[in-house]
Design a protein around this motif. Structure first.
Motif, PDB file in Angstrom:
ATOM      1  N   THR A   1       0.825  -1.289  -0.042  1.00  0.00           N
ATOM      2  CA  THR A   1       0.006  -0.012   0.027  1.00  0.00           C
ATOM      3  C   THR A   1       0.872   1.156   0.005  1.00  0.00           C
ATOM      4  O   THR A   1       0.573   2.349  -0.475  1.00  0.00           O
ATOM      5  CB  THR A   1      -0.665   0.112   1.039  1.00  0.00           C
ATOM      6  OG1 THR A   1      -0.319  -0.165   2.298  1.00  0.00           O
ATOM      7  CG2 THR A   1      -2.231  -1.025   0.982  1.00  0.00           C
ATOM      8  N   ARG A  20       2.095   6.188  -2.607  1.00  0.00           N
ATOM      9  CA  ARG A  20       3.307   7.018  -3.223  1.00  0.00           C
ATOM     10  C   ARG A  20       2.917   7.293  -4.826  1.00  0.00           C
ATOM     11  O   ARG A  20       3.070   8.262  -5.281  1.00  0.00           O
ATOM     12  CB  ARG A  20       4.785   6.315  -3.001  1.00  0.00           C
ATOM     13  CG  ARG A  20       5.234   6.762  -1.767  1.00  0.00           C
ATOM     14  CD  ARG A  20       6.676   6.540  -1.709  1.00  0.00           C
ATOM     15  NE  ARG A  20       6.862   5.115  -1.637  1.00  0.00           N
ATOM     16  CZ  ARG A  20       6.551   4.228  -0.499  1.00  0.00           C
ATOM     17  NH1 ARG A  20       6.364   4.798   0.459  1.00  0.00           N
ATOM     18  NH2 ARG A  20       6.904   2.980  -0.576  1.00  0.00           N
ATOM     19  N   ARG A  48      -3.097  -1.377   8.465  1.00  0.00           N
ATOM     20  CA  ARG A  48      -2.385  -0.756   9.736  1.00  0.00           C
ATOM     21  C   ARG A  48      -2.979  -0.392  10.919  1.00  0.00           C
ATOM     22  O   ARG A  48      -2.481   0.009  11.791  1.00  0.00           O
ATOM     23  CB  ARG A  48      -1.902   0.623   8.869  1.00  0.00           C
ATOM     24  CG  ARG A  48      -0.840   0.305   8.036  1.00  0.00           C
ATOM     25  CD  ARG A  48      -0.203   1.777   7.709  1.00  0.00           C
ATOM     26  NE  ARG A  48       0.767   1.459   6.629  1.00  0.00           N
ATOM     27  CZ  ARG A  48       1.921   1.680   6.439  1.00  0.00           C
ATOM     28  NH1 ARG A  48       2.436   2.117   7.636  1.00  0.00           N
ATOM     29  NH2 ARG A  48       2.567   0.977   5.477  1.00  0.00           N
ATOM     30  N   GLN A  67      -8.949  -1.089   9.554  1.00  0.00           N
ATOM     31  CA  GLN A  67      -8.547  -1.398   8.215  1.00  0.00           C
ATOM     32  C   GLN A  67      -8.749  -2.949   8.328  1.00  0.00           C
ATOM     33  O   GLN A  67      -9.130  -3.548   7.388  1.00  0.00           O
ATOM     34  CB  GLN A  67      -7.149  -1.031   7.926  1.00  0.00           C
ATOM     35  CG  GLN A  67      -7.298   0.585   7.392  1.00  0.00           C
ATOM     36  CD  GLN A  67      -5.655   0.900   7.258  1.00  0.00           C
ATOM     37  OE1 GLN A  67      -4.793  -0.015   7.171  1.00  0.00           O
ATOM     38  NE2 GLN A  67      -5.680   2.043   6.620  1.00  0.00           N
ATOM     39  N   ARG A  99       7.473   7.000  12.681  1.00  0.00           N
ATOM     40  CA  ARG A  99       6.770   5.710  12.053  1.00  0.00           C
ATOM     41  C   ARG A  99       6.649   4.635  13.034  1.00  0.00           C
ATOM     42  O   ARG A  99       5.699   3.926  13.058  1.00  0.00           O
ATOM     43  CB  ARG A  99       7.305   5.342  10.747  1.00  0.00           C
ATOM     44  CG  ARG A  99       7.031   6.338   9.370  1.00  0.00           C
ATOM     45  CD  ARG A  99       8.464   6.604   8.839  1.00  0.00           C
ATOM     46  NE  ARG A  99       8.570   5.407   7.663  1.00  0.00           N
ATOM     47  CZ  ARG A  99       9.512   5.171   6.917  1.00  0.00           C
ATOM     48  NH1 ARG A  99      10.452   6.201   7.009  1.00  0.00           N
ATOM     49  NH2 ARG A  99       9.480   4.063   6.286  1.00  0.00           N
TER      50      ARG A  99
HETATM   51  P1  ADP Z   1       6.742   2.165   5.860  1.00  0.00           P
HETATM   52  O1  ADP Z   1       7.924   2.062   5.770  1.00  0.00           O
HETATM   53  O2  ADP Z   1       6.677   3.602   6.549  1.00  0.00           O
HETATM   54  O3  ADP Z   1       5.845   1.212   6.361  1.00  0.00           O
HETATM   55  P2  ADP Z   1       5.375   2.336   3.487  1.00  0.00           P
HETATM   56  O4  ADP Z   1       5.888   2.383   2.341  1.00  0.00           O
HETATM   57  O5  ADP Z   1       4.416   1.109   3.720  1.00  0.00           O
HETATM   58  O6  ADP Z   1       6.317   2.886   4.820  1.00  0.00           O
HETATM   59  O7  ADP Z   1       4.141   3.554   3.585  1.00  0.00           O
HETATM   60  C1  ADP Z   1       4.644   4.782   3.412  1.00  0.00           C
HETATM   61  C2  ADP Z   1       3.552   5.758   4.229  1.00  0.00           C
HETATM   62  O8  ADP Z   1       2.295   5.585   3.293  1.00  0.00           O
HETATM   63  C3  ADP Z   1       3.379   5.498   5.502  1.00  0.00           C
HETATM   64  O9  ADP Z   1       4.250   5.934   6.544  1.00  0.00           O
HETATM   65  C4  ADP Z   1       1.795   5.869   5.597  1.00  0.00           C
HETATM   66  O10 ADP Z   1       1.749   7.332   6.181  1.00  0.00           O
HETATM   67  C5  ADP Z   1       1.220   5.692   4.465  1.00  0.00           C
HETATM   68  N1  ADP Z   1       0.569   4.298   4.480  1.00  0.00           N
HETATM   69  C6  ADP Z   1       0.942   3.272   3.881  1.00  0.00           C
HETATM   70  N2  ADP Z   1       0.008   2.317   4.103  1.00  0.00           N
HETATM   71  C7  ADP Z   1      -0.977   2.643   4.512  1.00  0.00           C
HETATM   72  C8  ADP Z   1      -2.318   2.214   5.092  1.00  0.00           C
HETATM   73  N3  ADP Z   1      -2.665   1.239   5.076  1.00  0.00           N
HETATM   74  N4  ADP Z   1      -3.044   3.125   5.722  1.00  0.00           N
HETATM   75  C9  ADP Z   1      -2.710   4.425   6.052  1.00  0.00           C
HETATM   76  N5  ADP Z   1      -1.465   4.976   5.537  1.00  0.00           N
HETATM   77  C10 ADP Z   1      -0.846   4.244   5.066  1.00  0.00           C
END
Ligand code: ADP
Ligand code: ADP
Length: 196
Positions: A31, A36, A71, A75, A154
């Motif tokens: 996700t 992104r 997360r 969800q 995070r």
């Molecule tokens: P991380 O290395 O922080 O786990 P990710 O690449 O999985 O990074 O996600 C980057 C950012 O995208 C997260 O820090 C969060 O802010 C947002 N994000 C990702 N997945 C979710 C989700 N399922 N619900 C809400 N926000 C999300």
């Protein structure tokens, strides 16, 4: 296979999900990558399961590896409802257990190939040619949020919002955990054993 990889940022979920999705011909849904790419919000995940793209449909029919979702308990509940409707319950939720302090080096040394989402590490998993993706030769990038200060935020969020999912999935009898602090090849072997 239908699985969730659960663990803090830098635990190694993306690294293992890539191999797993190829091995089991399952979709790797990350996700963070989707967000992104501005493709998705939480609800877009549902669309991804029934996209018009026949190829992805065929792949997802065999299963999915979720990495970075769910997360929060909300969800997780929504996902359960969706999977119940599809009659495709989860096989397993694999928790990557690792001490926060080990994640600093992992995150600050991480490099990405933007197009594919493949990740490398300057020290623990260096590309064949420095700064270049092994398969395409394209340049690798560092995510701007891959610094210690942002990592700590995070992690706080992970412990507060996401780690309660361990109890949630334990109650459903699908939770399993392993020591994610070991080298990549050891973790791969461990995960292979879990999925056999
Ligand atoms: P991380 O290395 O922080 O786990 P990710 O690449 O999985 O990074 O996600 C980057 C950012 O995208 C997260 O820090 C969060 O802010 C947002 N994000 C990702 N997945 C979710 C989700 N399922 N619900 C809400 N926000 C999300
Ligand atoms: P996540 O998807 O859980 O945020 P990644 O798979 O992106 O984590 O891994 C974070 C960083 O640590 C990457 O640079 C990756 O190459 C490296 N890495 C992954 N697994 C291990 C491991 N078992 N030991 C050392 N470094 C690892």
């Amino acid at each position: 296979i239908r699985a969730i990889l659960l663990g803090p940022p830098g635990a190694g979920k993306g690294t293992q999900a890539g191999d797993l999705s190829r091995k089991y011909e399952s979709c790797h849904l990350a996700t963070g990558d989707m967000l992104r790419a501005e493709v998705a919000s939480g609800s877009e995940l549902g669309k991804n399961f029934k996209t018009d793209d026949g190829r992805r449909e065929a792949q997802c029919a065999k299963g999915f590896i979720l990495d970075g979702f769910p997360r929060t308990t909300v969800q997780a509940q929504k996902l359960d409802t969706l999977l119940e409707k599809r009659k495709t319950p989860l096989d397993t939720v694999v928790e990557f257990k690792i001490d926060d302090n080990l994640l600093v080096r992992r995150i600050t040394g991480r490099l990405f190939h933007r197009e594919s989402g493949r990740s490398y590490h300057v020290e623990f998993n260096p590309p064949k040619v420095a700064g270049k993706d092994d398969l395409t030769g394209e340049p690798l990038i560092k995510r701007s949020d891959d610094n210690e200060e942002t990592l700590r935020k995070r992690l706080l969020q992970y412990h507060e919002m996401t780690s309660p999912l361990v109890g949630y999935y334990q109650k459903r009898g699908v939770h399993t955990a392993f020591d994610a602090s070991r080298p990549i090849k050891d973790v791969s072997a461990e995960i292979d054993a879990l999925f056999e």
